[in-house]
Design a protein around this motif. Structure first.
Motif, PDB file in Angstrom:
ATOM      1  N   GLY A 226     -28.225  16.657  51.787  1.00 44.13           N
ATOM      2  CA  GLY A 226     -28.573  15.784  50.672  1.00 44.13           C
ATOM      3  C   GLY A 226     -28.895  16.547  49.395  1.00 44.13           C
ATOM      4  O   GLY A 226     -28.667  17.756  49.279  1.00 44.13           O
ATOM      5  N   ALA A 227     -29.427  15.808  48.432  1.00 38.10           N
ATOM      6  CA  ALA A 227     -29.811  16.403  47.146  1.00 38.10           C
ATOM      7  C   ALA A 227     -31.276  16.060  46.941  1.00 38.10           C
ATOM      8  O   ALA A 227     -31.599  15.019  46.383  1.00 38.10           O
ATOM      9  CB  ALA A 227     -28.949  15.832  46.020  1.00 38.10           C
ATOM     10  N   GLY A 228     -32.149  16.928  47.446  1.00 35.11           N
ATOM     11  CA  GLY A 228     -33.571  16.556  47.468  1.00 35.11           C
ATOM     12  C   GLY A 228     -34.437  17.302  46.479  1.00 35.11           C
ATOM     13  O   GLY A 228     -35.653  17.290  46.586  1.00 35.11           O
ATOM     14  N   GLY A 388     -31.194  17.517  42.214  1.00 33.31           N
ATOM     15  CA  GLY A 388     -30.167  18.532  42.446  1.00 33.31           C
ATOM     16  C   GLY A 388     -30.211  18.973  43.894  1.00 33.31           C
ATOM     17  O   GLY A 388     -30.964  18.428  44.700  1.00 33.31           O
ATOM     18  N   SER A 389     -29.399  19.998  44.203  1.00 33.19           N
ATOM     19  CA  SER A 389     -29.339  20.421  45.605  1.00 33.19           C
ATOM     20  C   SER A 389     -30.474  21.395  45.910  1.00 33.19           C
ATOM     21  O   SER A 389     -30.831  22.232  45.083  1.00 33.19           O
ATOM     22  CB  SER A 389     -27.994  21.073  45.897  1.00 33.19           C
ATOM     23  OG  SER A 389     -27.735  22.021  44.900  1.00 33.19           O
ATOM     24  N   ASN A 390     -31.001  21.273  47.135  1.00 34.53           N
ATOM     25  CA  ASN A 390     -32.042  22.181  47.589  1.00 34.53           C
ATOM     26  C   ASN A 390     -31.416  23.559  47.846  1.00 34.53           C
ATOM     27  O   ASN A 390     -30.379  23.652  48.493  1.00 34.53           O
ATOM     28  CB  ASN A 390     -32.629  21.604  48.882  1.00 34.53           C
ATOM     29  CG  ASN A 390     -33.838  22.363  49.318  1.00 34.53           C
ATOM     30  OD1 ASN A 390     -33.825  23.580  49.407  1.00 34.53           O
ATOM     31  ND2 ASN A 390     -34.907  21.642  49.583  1.00 34.53           N
ATOM     32  N   PRO A 391     -32.037  24.648  47.336  1.00 39.59           N
ATOM     33  CA  PRO A 391     -31.360  25.962  47.414  1.00 39.59           C
ATOM     34  C   PRO A 391     -31.431  26.685  48.763  1.00 39.59           C
ATOM     35  O   PRO A 391     -30.833  27.742  48.914  1.00 39.59           O
ATOM     36  CB  PRO A 391     -32.091  26.786  46.342  1.00 39.59           C
ATOM     37  CG  PRO A 391     -33.425  26.141  46.179  1.00 39.59           C
ATOM     38  CD  PRO A 391     -33.289  24.698  46.566  1.00 39.59           C
ATOM     39  N   ILE A 392     -32.115  26.114  49.770  1.00 37.84           N
ATOM     40  CA  ILE A 392     -32.325  26.906  51.014  1.00 37.84           C
ATOM     41  C   ILE A 392     -31.006  27.311  51.678  1.00 37.84           C
ATOM     42  O   ILE A 392     -30.817  28.447  52.074  1.00 37.84           O
ATOM     43  CB  ILE A 392     -33.185  26.119  52.036  1.00 37.84           C
ATOM     44  CG1 ILE A 392     -34.597  25.941  51.504  1.00 37.84           C
ATOM     45  CG2 ILE A 392     -33.239  26.848  53.373  1.00 37.84           C
ATOM     46  CD1 ILE A 392     -35.504  25.142  52.428  1.00 37.84           C
ATOM     47  N   GLY A 431     -23.514  15.552  44.791  1.00 41.21           N
ATOM     48  CA  GLY A 431     -24.699  15.255  43.977  1.00 41.21           C
ATOM     49  C   GLY A 431     -25.141  13.846  44.346  1.00 41.21           C
ATOM     50  O   GLY A 431     -24.441  13.151  45.107  1.00 41.21           O
ATOM     51  N   GLY A 432     -26.288  13.379  43.836  1.00 31.53           N
ATOM     52  CA  GLY A 432     -26.840  12.076  44.224  1.00 31.53           C
ATOM     53  C   GLY A 432     -25.794  10.971  44.083  1.00 31.53           C
ATOM     54  O   GLY A 432     -25.251  10.771  43.009  1.00 31.53           O
ATOM     55  N   ALA A 433     -25.499  10.269  45.179  1.00 35.38           N
ATOM     56  CA  ALA A 433     -24.472   9.207  45.128  1.00 35.38           C
ATOM     57  C   ALA A 433     -24.998   7.981  45.873  1.00 35.38           C
ATOM     58  O   ALA A 433     -26.071   7.481  45.543  1.00 35.38           O
ATOM     59  CB  ALA A 433     -23.162   9.724  45.700  1.00 35.38           C
ATOM     60  N   THR A 434     -24.258   7.496  46.867  1.00 34.23           N
ATOM     61  CA  THR A 434     -24.691   6.284  47.570  1.00 34.23           C
ATOM     62  C   THR A 434     -24.651   6.497  49.085  1.00 34.23           C
ATOM     63  O   THR A 434     -23.982   7.398  49.585  1.00 34.23           O
ATOM     64  CB  THR A 434     -23.790   5.064  47.238  1.00 34.23           C
ATOM     65  OG1 THR A 434     -22.478   5.357  47.705  1.00 34.23           O
ATOM     66  CG2 THR A 434     -23.774   4.773  45.758  1.00 34.23           C
TER      67      THR A 434
END
Ligand code: FAD
Length: 457
Positions: A226-228, A388-392, A431-434
């Motif tokens: 996801g984009a958390g 945005g995307s989590n960098p881990i 990126g954030g979608a549905t």
């Protein structure tokens, strides 16, 4: 669809929409003209056989309709509640050219609820085992739909989830009054019944890396994290007490039950009789502001820099927010948060905007009006301008290809990454979608992983 009264519902967390009765569902299903080439299916990212399940509803065979739906979507009660059908299947409905389109989403919800409430969710029978093992990273809609398809193809599937609860945004983001958590849990339980193994509190990148999963027996990995990572406004005063990101606010309320503090031990700012401003115009902003009203806010504002025409939130959510007394301050942009000597937020400086020519997003660009600044007293602010995307994963799996925002680059048809055996989909790619786009990506990846595993053996 019958709804809870706005004045009543704005002080409780019960579901707003009450669902079709059997009679209403049949009447709605009879509006479907059963087109020989159903264009609605083209609008559904997971390809539900919409015409066929609706025909069964019209005949009163609700369980048959549920079975038909689940051939393509194992999470129908969720999709029936939160998918933007008005932009997908329903926008393609032929009936909608002259009248209201057939309410496909509401029928989907009805059928799923009917099955769950009458006989319980039944699961399909499984194929023989292939002996192949797939690791899925993330239990949001992308990970869950991929897991549902792969297990039915005969593979062993383990889902690794960083949080202590499964479901991703469905659990920690979308509030109870739009998507009851018990329903999400029951649909996830149906995957467990099929044999999917779930491991919570496992942060891939920290507990194990993607490479370690591949070395530890897994034949393929699907990354669906996801984009958390919340975006901030980067304006003065954003670190004052009382300023939250929507992620933090929603997680505290939805997942940690902050509204039942001290019975649950994670509190959130007490906004009873206070002024709350939520900055943004998407579904996340609407959820946040409607929660603040339910927590007792005196004035709850949406502050958005464009007009309501450009708002990305679903029309239904905007409508419900207005009914519940949310005040929309449009064409307005925050310049600075102002606090007291103890570091608590007291007000925000706002600048008025006007709309110029469309920008790269196709929406009209907001332009500041010089000298239009004013101060609005507020006690709590929530920033809700996207994630945005989590960098881990990027830090621990640097040999995947990423774009400049940290999204994983994949082949759009197969969701294959640049690394052998590793696939990715959902918000980490787009990126954030549905929800439904994430599920569509999960299904596409499952088909490609199945092909890959066959070719490897
Ligand atoms: P997510 O749902 O974000 O799930 C990712 C999961 O991966 C999470 O559980 C996370 O904890 C886990 N994870 C992250 N990193 C790791 C790691 N390193 N190891 C293990 N696990 C990890 N869409 C709609 O269609 N309709 C709506 O009404 C709607 N409302 C929304 C409201 C809110 C408040 C928000 C935030 C989003 C909303 N969306 C809506 C968008 C939708 O929820 C997302 O597009 C969708 O959930 C994306 O699915 P996903 O599976 O890619 O990611």
């Amino acid at each position: 669809m019958p709804e809870q009264d706005p004045l009543q519902r704005r002080s409780n967390f019960n579901e707003v929409n009450l669902g079709f009765t059997e009679e209403l569902a049949k009447m709605e299903a009879l509006r479907c003209i059963q087109c020989p080439k159903p264009t609605c299916i083209e609008g559904c990212p997971v390809g539900v056989k919409i015409n066929e399940f609706i025909a069964l509803v019209a005949e009163g065979d609700f369980l048959g309709a549920a079975d038909k739906m689940k051939e393509d979507n194992l999470l129908p009660a969720i999709c029936g509640r939160v998918c933007p059908q008005e932009e997908q299947c329903e926008v393609k409905c032929v009936v909608g050219k002259k009248n209201e389109p057939v309410a496909i989403g509401r029928l989907e919800r009805f059928v799923a609820d009917y099955e769950r409430e009458t006989v319980g969710i039944r699961v399909p029978s499984l194929k023989t085992k292939t002996g192949k093992k797939v690791a899925i990273v993330g239990s949001g809609p992308a990970g869950l739909s991929c897991a549902g398809d792969l297990i039915q193809m005969g593979h062993d599937v383990t889902v690794f989830e960083a949080l202590h609860e499964l479901g991703g945004v469905l659990i920690y983001g979308i509030p109870e009054f739009r998507l009851p958590k018990s329903i999400v849990k029951e649909e996830i339980d149906s995957l467990s019944k099929l044999g999917v193994e779930f491991k919570t509190n496992e942060v891939i990148g920290l507990t194990d890396t993607v490479d370690e999963l591949m070395q530890n027996d897994y034949d393929a990995v699907f990354i669906a994290v996801g984009a958390g990572l919340p975006y901030f406004l980067n304006i003065p005063g954003e670190n004052l007490n009382g300023v939250y990101s929507s992620n933090e606010f929603l997680t505290r309320v939805n997942l940690m039950k902050a509204y039942r503090f001290p019975e649950f031990d994670t509190p959130v700012f007490n906004c009873k009789d206070k002024n709350v401003a939520v900055f943004g115009g998407g579904n996340t902003a609407m959820d946040t502001v409607r929660i603040s009203k339910r927590l007792g806010a005196k004035n709850a504002y949406i502050i958005y820099r464009r007009s309501d025409v450009e708002m990305p939130a679903r029309a239904e959510e905007i409508h419900h927010a207005k009914e519940e007394g949310i005040e929309f301050i449009l064409l307005s942009n925050p310049l600075e948060f102002i606090g007291d000597e103890k570091g608590w937020l007291k007000s925000v400086k706002i600048q008025r905007m006007e709309l110029g020519e469309p920008d790269s997003s196709g929406r009209r660009r907001p332009i500041p009006i010089p000298g239009s600044d004013y101060i609005l007293p507020i006690d709590m602010a929530v920033i809700s301008i996207g994630n945005g995307s989590n960098p881990i994963i990027q830090k621990t799996t640097p040999d995947l290809n990423y774009n400049k925002w940290g999204n994983i680059l994949v082949d759009e048809n197969t969701m294959k990454t640049s690394k052998k055996g590793v696939f990715a989909g959902g918000d980490i790619v787009t990126g954030g979608a549905t929800v439904i786009l994430a599920m569509g990506a999960g299904r596409k990846a499952a088909a490609a992983i199945n092909d890959y595993l066959k070719s490897e053996s």
